[in-house]
Motif scaffolding. Structure first.
Motif, mmCIF file in Angstrom:
data_model
loop_
_atom_site.group_PDB
_atom_site.id
_atom_site.type_symbol
_atom_site.label_atom_id
_atom_site.label_comp_id
_atom_site.label_asym_id
_atom_site.label_seq_id
_atom_site.Cartn_x
_atom_site.Cartn_y
_atom_site.Cartn_z
ATOM 1 N N TYR A 183 0.844 -1.203 0.000
ATOM 2 C CA TYR A 183 0.000 0.000 0.000
ATOM 3 C C TYR A 183 0.883 1.258 0.000
ATOM 4 N N GLY A 184 0.689 2.109 -0.987
ATOM 5 C CA GLY A 184 1.456 3.349 -1.090
ATOM 6 C C GLY A 184 2.862 3.180 -1.613
ATOM 7 N N ASP A 219 0.012 2.218 -7.608
ATOM 8 C CA ASP A 219 0.704 1.089 -6.990
ATOM 9 C C ASP A 219 0.709 -0.119 -7.919
#
Length: 413
Positions: A183-184, A219
């Motif tokens: 994530y990110g 992502d």
């Protein structure tokens, strides 16, 4: 607001669980290759109970084995018929902590698979991270099911017990990277570096790499570009009931993956434009060096640097990789250096083992752009663009430009 306590004994007695599925995709061929099977409890009010509270309650009551078996029975007794014999996998979680229980029956899962419509080749067993004092039962379990034809997946890699030692022990077919690292990732250089290391590991040991928890298009694009083999996350689908799986897979393959492919093409075009901008900047600096250089090269660099805000520093090397003159920075860069460990290189420094030197010298390309790295000069993230040039005195040198930013891959042209 407090959640309602889970009556796990009643839930197990009434067999009140249902299966949900989350698709796993291969972006390289724009196909769904399988689904992870996830069980949810059903409360007395007919509401879904998330797996976390359900398995926590089971562990507190010493009923982990009973709940684990109930969930696997539910999954195997309600097969996804379109998956059978169609090269699509069902990923089934297996909490290895139950291997330590004396009442755990070796081969129970194999019997359940044989009693289902699935073949062993249809099943990927996810080894859920859990502490295990004696790893021998795990190794025996893995070898037994691999010999039957199941794929072995190490789950949540990068957290607590899912570590390099466990990879060496079970030799997984698939390494699933924990969502906390995914994530990110497009905006986090440290996550990018860790995941890149896992991808390299997977390639060396023959394991596919699966990114779990992908939620943002940026992502997805980063993971795809970095070399991730498989992806799973909300951007493709949330976990869905058994009867919605086939329709959702069709939507993913027909529309979602096509849109992601278009985004990827747009990303490549943007990167190509950025690379061209860097090349043009280097050409302008080379032209200025050839025309204006009458003394030390640093004086020309000092005049040029304020015109290019995205450049951290400028320096030149001779054809043996030795620095010619000192590194030139903007004052604000020097003031921001965070530790004495980071110091700009000076006249005569040896760069012959730096990739921006040896990749350029040992290729037929006219320039090299490195991967992002932490500059030893500033402690900041940069990429070095290097290209040969000739001075007005007919000397051959190499111009090095440290750009700020994080485009994805090294390239020589």
């Amino acid at each position: 607001m407090k959640s309602t306590p889970v009556d796990i004994e009643k839930l197990i007695h009434n067999r009140s669980v249902t299966s949900h599925y989350q698709p796993i995709v291969n972006l390289h061929n724009r196909k769904v290759i399988g689904c992870e099977a996830l069980c949810r409890g059903i409360s007395s009010e007919a509401k879904l109970i998330p797996p976390g509270p359900m398995f926590t309650a089971a562990a507190q009551k010493g009923l982990s084995l009973e709940l684990d078996r109930l969930c696997r029975q539910r999954i195997l007794k309600e097969p996804l018929e379109d998956f059978i014999g169609n090269d699509k996998l069902v990923f089934i979680n297996f909490d290895i902590c139950i291997l330590a229980e004396e009442r755990a029956e070796p081969g129970w899962l194999a019997k359940a698979i044989r009693a289902s419509d699935y073949d062993f080749n249809d099943i990927a067993i996810e080894i859920v991270e859990s502490e295990l004092q004696n790893i021998e039962p795990l190794i025996t379990f893995v070898e037994y099911y691999r010999a039957l034809g199941c794929l072995i997946v190490i789950d949540d890699y990068g957290t607590s017990h899912s570590n390099c030692e466990r990879i060496a022990a079970i030799k997984p077919d698939i390494i699933k990277i924990d969502k906390g690292l995914i994530y990110g990732i497009a905006d986090d250089y440290y996550k990018q570096s860790i995941v890149a290391t896992v991808i390299q590991l997977g390639r060396k040991i023959g394991s596919l790499v699966l990114a779990e928890g992908v939620e943002e298009i940026k992502d997805v694009l980063h993971c795809h570009r970095a070399g991730v083999d498989l992806m799973q996350g909300f951007i493709f689908s949330r976990p869905i009931p058994h009867d919605q799986v086939i329709e959702r897979i069709e939507l993913i393959e027909r529309k979602i993956l096509k849109q992601i492919s278009l985004n990827f093409e747009s990303c490549l075009k943007k990167e190509s434009l950025e690379l061209e901008r860097m090349r043009q900047t280097a050409d302008k600096i080379v032209d200025s060096l050839v025309v204006e250089m009458t003394g030390r090269i640093e004086s020309v660099f000092r005049e040029l640097l304020p015109k290019h805000r995205d450049i951290q520093c400028l320096y030149a090397l001779d054809m043996a990789g030795r620095q010619v003159g000192d590194t030139v920075f903007e004052r604000v860069i020097l003031d921001g250096i965070r530790h004495p460990l980071f110091r700009p290189a000076t006249d005569g420094a040896d760069h012959s083992l730096k990739d921006y030197y040896y990749l350029l010298r040992h290729s037929a390309g006219s320039f090299c752009l490195t991967e992002p790295y932490i500059s030893k000069a500033t402690g900041s993230l940069c990429r070095t663009f290097s290209t040969p040039f000739g001075t007005s005195e007919k000397k051959s040198l190499i111009l090095c430009i440290d750009f700020s930013g994080t485009m994805d891959t090294p390239r020589m042209r």
